[in-house]
Design a protein around this motif. Structure first.
Motif, PDB file in Angstrom:
ATOM      1  N   ALA A 153     -50.890  29.191   1.218  1.00  0.00           N
ATOM      2  CA  ALA A 153     -50.169  28.314   0.516  1.00  0.00           C
ATOM      3  C   ALA A 153     -48.859  29.103   0.108  1.00  0.00           C
ATOM      4  CB  ALA A 153     -50.694  27.628  -0.732  1.00  0.00           C
ATOM      5  N   TYR A 154     -48.823  30.257  -0.243  1.00  0.00           N
ATOM      6  CA  TYR A 154     -47.772  31.201  -0.766  1.00  0.00           C
ATOM      7  C   TYR A 154     -46.844  31.189   0.696  1.00  0.00           C
ATOM      8  CZ  TYR A 154     -44.917  35.033  -2.053  1.00  0.00           C
ATOM      9  OH  TYR A 154     -44.053  35.773  -2.503  1.00  0.00           O
ATOM     10  N   ALA A 155     -47.471  31.637   1.672  1.00  0.00           N
ATOM     11  CA  ALA A 155     -46.669  32.023   3.005  1.00  0.00           C
ATOM     12  C   ALA A 155     -46.018  30.681   3.393  1.00  0.00           C
ATOM     13  CB  ALA A 155     -47.812  32.210   3.916  1.00  0.00           C
ATOM     14  N   ALA A 156     -46.627  29.475   3.289  1.00  0.00           N
ATOM     15  CA  ALA A 156     -46.119  28.262   3.938  1.00  0.00           C
ATOM     16  C   ALA A 156     -44.911  27.835   3.016  1.00  0.00           C
ATOM     17  CB  ALA A 156     -47.404  26.952   3.551  1.00  0.00           C
ATOM     18  N   ALA A 157     -44.960  28.016   1.895  1.00  0.00           N
ATOM     19  CA  ALA A 157     -43.843  27.921   0.931  1.00  0.00           C
ATOM     20  C   ALA A 157     -42.618  28.804   1.429  1.00  0.00           C
ATOM     21  CB  ALA A 157     -44.141  28.191  -0.545  1.00  0.00           C
ATOM     22  N   LYS A 158     -42.770  30.078   1.544  1.00  0.00           N
ATOM     23  CA  LYS A 158     -41.855  31.180   1.969  1.00  0.00           C
ATOM     24  C   LYS A 158     -41.280  30.867   3.304  1.00  0.00           C
ATOM     25  CE  LYS A 158     -41.524  33.312  -1.905  1.00  0.00           C
ATOM     26  NZ  LYS A 158     -40.202  33.224  -2.652  1.00  0.00           N
ATOM     27  N   GLU A 159     -41.873  30.323   4.348  1.00  0.00           N
ATOM     28  CA  GLU A 159     -41.905  30.157   5.738  1.00  0.00           C
ATOM     29  C   GLU A 159     -40.998  28.893   5.550  1.00  0.00           C
ATOM     30  OE1 GLU A 159     -42.478  31.848   9.015  1.00  0.00           O
ATOM     31  OE2 GLU A 159     -41.887  33.180   6.967  1.00  0.00           O
ATOM     32  N   ALA A 160     -41.098  27.827   4.714  1.00  0.00           N
ATOM     33  CA  ALA A 160     -40.334  26.721   4.585  1.00  0.00           C
ATOM     34  C   ALA A 160     -38.788  26.966   4.128  1.00  0.00           C
ATOM     35  CB  ALA A 160     -40.772  25.751   3.692  1.00  0.00           C
ATOM     36  N   ILE A 161     -38.721  28.335   3.177  1.00  0.00           N
ATOM     37  CA  ILE A 161     -37.720  28.615   2.524  1.00  0.00           C
ATOM     38  C   ILE A 161     -36.908  29.322   3.885  1.00  0.00           C
ATOM     39  CG2 ILE A 161     -36.459  30.496   1.164  1.00  0.00           C
ATOM     40  CD1 ILE A 161     -38.581  29.930  -0.934  1.00  0.00           C
ATOM     41  N   ARG A 162     -37.374  30.080   4.781  1.00  0.00           N
ATOM     42  CA  ARG A 162     -36.865  30.713   5.911  1.00  0.00           C
ATOM     43  C   ARG A 162     -36.208  29.593   6.795  1.00  0.00           C
ATOM     44  NH1 ARG A 162     -38.234  35.040   9.479  1.00  0.00           N
ATOM     45  NH2 ARG A 162     -40.516  34.536   9.824  1.00  0.00           N
ATOM     46  N   ALA A 163     -37.044  28.395   7.022  1.00  0.00           N
ATOM     47  CA  ALA A 163     -36.587  27.534   8.072  1.00  0.00           C
ATOM     48  C   ALA A 163     -35.329  26.681   7.471  1.00  0.00           C
ATOM     49  CB  ALA A 163     -37.793  26.481   8.137  1.00  0.00           C
ATOM     50  N   LEU A 164     -35.195  26.545   6.124  1.00  0.00           N
ATOM     51  CA  LEU A 164     -34.115  26.030   5.430  1.00  0.00           C
ATOM     52  C   LEU A 164     -32.866  26.918   5.583  1.00  0.00           C
ATOM     53  CD1 LEU A 164     -35.731  24.286   2.248  1.00  0.00           C
ATOM     54  CD2 LEU A 164     -34.571  22.991   4.078  1.00  0.00           C
ATOM     55  N   SER A 165     -33.170  28.177   5.201  1.00  0.00           N
ATOM     56  CA  SER A 165     -32.176  29.186   5.340  1.00  0.00           C
ATOM     57  C   SER A 165     -31.434  29.083   6.777  1.00  0.00           C
ATOM     58  CB  SER A 165     -32.674  30.450   4.864  1.00  0.00           C
ATOM     59  OG  SER A 165     -33.029  30.254   3.517  1.00  0.00           O
ATOM     60  N   ARG A 166     -32.141  29.088   7.679  1.00  0.00           N
ATOM     61  CA  ARG A 166     -31.688  29.215   9.097  1.00  0.00           C
ATOM     62  C   ARG A 166     -30.724  27.797   9.235  1.00  0.00           C
ATOM     63  NH1 ARG A 166     -29.951  32.307  13.330  1.00  0.00           N
ATOM     64  NH2 ARG A 166     -29.580  31.022  14.930  1.00  0.00           N
ATOM     65  N   ALA A 167     -31.232  26.742   9.015  1.00  0.00           N
ATOM     66  CA  ALA A 167     -30.450  25.499   9.313  1.00  0.00           C
ATOM     67  C   ALA A 167     -29.124  25.461   8.299  1.00  0.00           C
ATOM     68  CB  ALA A 167     -31.502  24.185   8.603  1.00  0.00           C
ATOM     69  N   ALA A 168     -29.295  25.994   7.175  1.00  0.00           N
ATOM     70  CA  ALA A 168     -28.141  25.999   6.429  1.00  0.00           C
ATOM     71  C   ALA A 168     -27.187  26.822   6.902  1.00  0.00           C
ATOM     72  CB  ALA A 168     -28.472  26.595   4.919  1.00  0.00           C
ATOM     73  N   ALA A 169     -27.665  28.128   7.456  1.00  0.00           N
ATOM     74  CA  ALA A 169     -26.679  28.960   8.063  1.00  0.00           C
ATOM     75  C   ALA A 169     -25.993  28.422   9.180  1.00  0.00           C
ATOM     76  CB  ALA A 169     -27.549  30.299   8.575  1.00  0.00           C
ATOM     77  N   CYS A 170     -26.783  27.689  10.185  1.00  0.00           N
ATOM     78  CA  CYS A 170     -26.195  27.078  11.346  1.00  0.00           C
ATOM     79  C   CYS A 170     -25.088  25.880  10.911  1.00  0.00           C
ATOM     80  CB  CYS A 170     -27.195  26.406  12.268  1.00  0.00           C
ATOM     81  SG  CYS A 170     -28.216  27.877  12.898  1.00  0.00           S
ATOM     82  N   GLU A 171     -25.607  25.169   9.856  1.00  0.00           N
ATOM     83  CA  GLU A 171     -24.778  23.829   9.304  1.00  0.00           C
ATOM     84  C   GLU A 171     -23.519  24.188   8.830  1.00  0.00           C
ATOM     85  OE1 GLU A 171     -27.533  21.482   7.356  1.00  0.00           O
ATOM     86  OE2 GLU A 171     -28.930  21.214   9.040  1.00  0.00           O
ATOM     87  N   TRP A 172     -23.522  25.355   7.945  1.00  0.00           N
ATOM     88  CA  TRP A 172     -22.469  25.746   7.070  1.00  0.00           C
ATOM     89  C   TRP A 172     -21.754  26.914   7.447  1.00  0.00           C
ATOM     90  CZ3 TRP A 172     -25.528  25.484   1.749  1.00  0.00           C
ATOM     91  CH2 TRP A 172     -26.000  24.021   1.628  1.00  0.00           C
ATOM     92  N   GLY A 173     -21.908  27.347   8.694  1.00  0.00           N
ATOM     93  CA  GLY A 173     -21.295  28.372   9.263  1.00  0.00           C
ATOM     94  C   GLY A 173     -19.502  28.219   9.587  1.00  0.00           C
ATOM     95  N   VAL A 174     -19.251  26.916   9.697  1.00  0.00           N
ATOM     96  CA  VAL A 174     -18.151  26.219   9.579  1.00  0.00           C
ATOM     97  C   VAL A 174     -17.436  26.341   8.256  1.00  0.00           C
ATOM     98  CG1 VAL A 174     -18.818  23.833   9.427  1.00  0.00           C
ATOM     99  CG2 VAL A 174     -16.631  24.175  10.735  1.00  0.00           C
ATOM    100  N   ASP A 175     -18.113  26.277   7.423  1.00  0.00           N
ATOM    101  CA  ASP A 175     -17.489  26.561   5.870  1.00  0.00           C
ATOM    102  C   ASP A 175     -17.190  27.975   5.530  1.00  0.00           C
ATOM    103  OD1 ASP A 175     -17.323  23.557   5.618  1.00  0.00           O
ATOM    104  OD2 ASP A 175     -19.465  23.489   5.457  1.00  0.00           O
ATOM    105  N   ASN A 176     -17.722  28.747   6.382  1.00  0.00           N
ATOM    106  CA  ASN A 176     -17.613  30.121   5.820  1.00  0.00           C
ATOM    107  C   ASN A 176     -18.599  30.521   4.842  1.00  0.00           C
ATOM    108  OD1 ASN A 176     -16.894  32.713   6.579  1.00  0.00           O
ATOM    109  ND2 ASN A 176     -15.096  32.770   5.073  1.00  0.00           N
ATOM    110  N   ILE A 177     -19.775  29.915   4.996  1.00  0.00           N
ATOM    111  CA  ILE A 177     -20.876  30.235   4.063  1.00  0.00           C
ATOM    112  C   ILE A 177     -22.058  30.768   4.664  1.00  0.00           C
ATOM    113  CG2 ILE A 177     -22.679  29.256   2.342  1.00  0.00           C
ATOM    114  CD1 ILE A 177     -20.982  26.709   2.149  1.00  0.00           C
TER     115      ILE A 177
END
Length: 251
Positions: A153-177
């Protein structure tokens, strides 16, 4: 000049352990630090140490599992410091135990305090991060261990965080975030107590760490976060960096 002069950092779970170490490291490089968490005395202790060293920090009580708390805290930080340049999502309740033993409530606590809170903080802080913002989310190597029994359960939560992080990096690169993750092996209070106990398992565990020790929350973990929030890492986003003395092997 320090590398984070004039920057404002928001750190969740900043009252102890990894969060406190990161807050201290960011402050040492000139950032004004908003230290968030549920326990005011521990938050104030982190701020007091930052003040003792000549830095600037303020405590903000916030339950990261409550959307209203998150939105209010973000606005309070902006009102106090004038903005937010750095977001550190560190707070997490640990749902540890075998799958057959864990309740759904325990599972949801891990998800609500981890990926859901990260999701909410990302959205709440986005308007202020645009331009030169940096986000560091705290993940874990629990999901990439050879034996993850008891950590599902802990690993599932942390892997979800990694997935969100990758998506935010891809979506927000244009905003220099820039958005990255770390996987720390840190000398938190619980870990320190276990290591100092001298149990037989401690030596076996340390043999799995090529550098032979558990990382210091400020000097080992916090300094990597400083790097990821500084101009020195301006071309790094969407990645996960193990800060664990070589223990994890990412493929």
């Amino acid at each position: 000049m320090s590398v984070l002069d004039k920057k404002v950092a928001l750190v969740t779970g900043g009252g102890q352990g990894v969060g406190a170490g990161i807050a201290l490291a960011l402050a040492a490089e000139g950032a004004a630090v908003a230290v968030l968490g549920r326990n005011l005395p521990s938050l104030e202790a982190t701020c007091a140490e930052i003040h003792r060293r000549g830095g600037r920090a303020e405590a903000f009580v916030c339950d990261v599992m409550e959307l209203e708390d998150i939105e209010s805290a973000v606005q309070e930080v902006v009102d106090e410091f004038g903005g937010i340049d750095i977001l550190i999502n560190n707070a997490q309740i640990l749902p540890l135990g075998d799958i057959l033993e864990l309740s759904e409530d325990e599972y949801h606590l891990g998800m609500d305090s981890g990926p859901l809170a990260t999701f909410r903080f990302l959205k709440a802080c986005y308007p202020f991060l645009r331009g030169e913002g940096a986000v560091v989310n705290v993940a874990s190597s629990a999901a990439v261990k050879a034996d993850s029994a008891g950590y599902g359960a802990y690993a599932a939560a942390k892997e979800a965080i990694r997935a969100l992080s990758r998506a935010a990096a891809c979506e927000w690169g244009v905003d220099n975030i820039r958005v990255n993750c770390i996987m720390p092996l840190a000398n938190s209070p619980a870990m320190a107590s276990w290591v100092e106990s001298g149990e037989d398992e401690v030596a076996d565990f340390l043999e799995t760490v090529p550098l032979g020790r558990v990382g210091d929350c400020e000097e080992d973990i916090g300094r990597v976060v400083v790097f990821l929030c500084s101009a020195d890492s301006a071309y790094i986003t969407g990645h996960t960096i193990p800060v664990d003395g070589g223990q994890a092997l990412l493929r």
